[in-house]
Design a protein around this motif. Structure first.
Motif, PDB file in Angstrom:
ATOM      1  N   ASN A   1      -5.999   1.744  -1.368  1.00 50.82           N
ATOM      2  CA  ASN A   1      -5.664   3.094  -0.905  1.00 50.82           C
ATOM      3  C   ASN A   1      -6.789   4.085  -1.156  1.00 50.82           C
ATOM      4  O   ASN A   1      -6.987   5.046  -0.417  1.00 50.82           O
ATOM      5  CB  ASN A   1      -4.403   3.604  -1.621  1.00 50.82           C
ATOM      6  CG  ASN A   1      -3.130   2.982  -1.067  1.00 50.82           C
ATOM      7  OD1 ASN A   1      -3.160   2.335  -0.034  1.00 50.82           O
ATOM      8  ND2 ASN A   1      -2.034   3.186  -1.757  1.00 50.82           N
TER       9      ASN A   1
ATOM     10  N   ALA B   1       0.821  -1.212   0.000  1.00 55.71           N
ATOM     11  CA  ALA B   1       0.000   0.000   0.000  1.00 55.71           C
ATOM     12  C   ALA B   1       0.853   1.259   0.000  1.00 55.71           C
ATOM     13  O   ALA B   1       0.596   2.205  -0.761  1.00 55.71           O
ATOM     14  CB  ALA B   1      -0.931  -0.009   1.213  1.00 55.71           C
TER      15      ALA B   1
ATOM     16  N   ALA C   1       1.431   3.985  -3.030  1.00 54.14           N
ATOM     17  CA  ALA C   1       1.102   5.397  -2.800  1.00 54.14           C
ATOM     18  C   ALA C   1       2.303   6.294  -3.079  1.00 54.14           C
ATOM     19  O   ALA C   1       2.164   7.386  -3.634  1.00 54.14           O
ATOM     20  CB  ALA C   1       0.612   5.584  -1.364  1.00 54.14           C
TER      21      ALA C   1
ATOM     22  N   GLY D   1      -6.735   4.137   2.410  1.00 50.91           N
ATOM     23  CA  GLY D   1      -5.313   4.413   2.357  1.00 50.91           C
ATOM     24  C   GLY D   1      -4.911   5.592   3.211  1.00 50.91           C
ATOM     25  O   GLY D   1      -5.449   5.790   4.299  1.00 50.91           O
TER      26      GLY D   1
END
Length: 319
Positions: A125, A64, A68, A129
């Motif tokens: 996300n 994750a 990101a 997220g």
């Protein structure tokens, strides 16, 4: 801590086109927005520890947060929470994040292997997220200290240190190396989560120990393992036993290039240290032409001709 000795010699990876992507990820140490005085990398470092304390598996956190970070290289602070605030649907949020992800990963070709698991993580996300962090527990005190603790930069026991401003934090460095290690891990046959988690925690002693760099460690001499070991345990004591025990088992391997995990972690560490020096050299040598000519700071568009004439009349020609 003294690493286990290397047991075999393995050639390092030829990263080639991936270096530009790694350089852009390193720039998250220098990007900020109005939501916090901390860099995007420092914020992601704290968020990663909060997610781990909330019970998420290191592999899930690694995917994750790495996804990101890749999207943020092009979108900066425009993350899922900002896009939701603007009224975008979850599907639209994912589309924007994936456009940022695709824009940067396309430059690396196949050098970093298959990234579909990271691209898929952007879907999570979009709903849970970085923007959903208010429900997470507070970060451990050592993580907050590492965000405040500046890195020493280039030091040598017999020479004056090279002081560069502003210094990166240990949170910046630990998060960046965690992302690098997570990206490189599958190429070494290692789980992303193990590599990410190891590098996220590889400077635990510096929560208490101000950074005197390589030069300081040399001057500590035979006392260095004792000092670093005691202070590492102070930080590990702030974690739940399951996380502390897992990290305690991983950390001695991080500089053992005879192990696949050690190769991924050592590669990540040296790449970040050298790219950080390159950043300061580029910043010192920055010229107006780079922004004006290379980056089109007077952007193409309906008002460009007017702006170019204005600047030429003012004695500030762009070309």
């Amino acid at each position: 801590m003294t690493p286990a000795p290397a047991t075999e010699t393995v050639a390092p990876l030829a990263l080639g086109p991936a270096v530009q992507l790694l350089r852009e990820l390193g720039d998250l140490k220098r990007l900020r927005d109005a939501r916090s005085p901390l860099s995007l990398a420092d914020r992601a470092f704290l968020r990663s520890w909060r997610r781990l304390l909330a019970g998420e598996e290191p592999g899930d956190v690694a995917r994750a947060e790495t996804a990101a970070a890749l999207a943020a290289t092009r979108l900066a602070g425009v993350d899922a929470s900002v896009l939701r605030l603007a009224g975008l649907s979850p599907e639209e949020v994912v589309d924007v994040l994936r456009r940022g992800f695709d824009a940067v990963t396309s430059t690396a070709g196949r050098t970093l292997g298959e990234l579909s698991d990271l691209r898929e993580a952007l879907g999570a996300n979009a709903s849970a997220g970085p923007g959903g962090e208010r429900a997470l527990p507070a970060p451990p005190p050592f993580a907050e200290a590492l965000v405040r603790q500046p890195r020493a930069g280039a030091t040598h026991p017999a020479l004056p240190r090279v002081v560069v401003e502003p210094p990166e934090s240990h949170g910046d460095h630990c998060f960046t190396t965690a992302v690098y290690a997570g990206l490189l891990a599958p190429l070494h046959g290692v789980d992303r989560g193990e590599a990410f988690f190891t590098m996220l925690g590889h400077h635990l002693p510096n929560a208490d120990l101000p950074d005197a760099g390589f030069g300081g460690e040399v001057l500590l001499g035979d006392l260095a393992p004792r000092v670093l070991g005691a202070l590492q345990e102070r930080s590990l004591a702030q974690l739940p036993a399951r996380l502390a025990d897992r990290l305690r088992g991983l950390l001695p391997l991080r500089e053992d290039v005879g192990s696949a995990l050690g190769r991924a972690c050592t590669s990540a560490d040296v790449l970040d240290r050298v790219l950080q020096v390159h950043h300061h050299a580029r910043a010192a040598g920055f010229t107006a032409a780079q922004a004006l000519d290379d980056l089109d700071i007077v952007h193409p568009g309906p008002v460009q001709e007017f702006q170019l004439r204005l600047l030429a009349d003012a004695g500030l020609p762009v070309r």
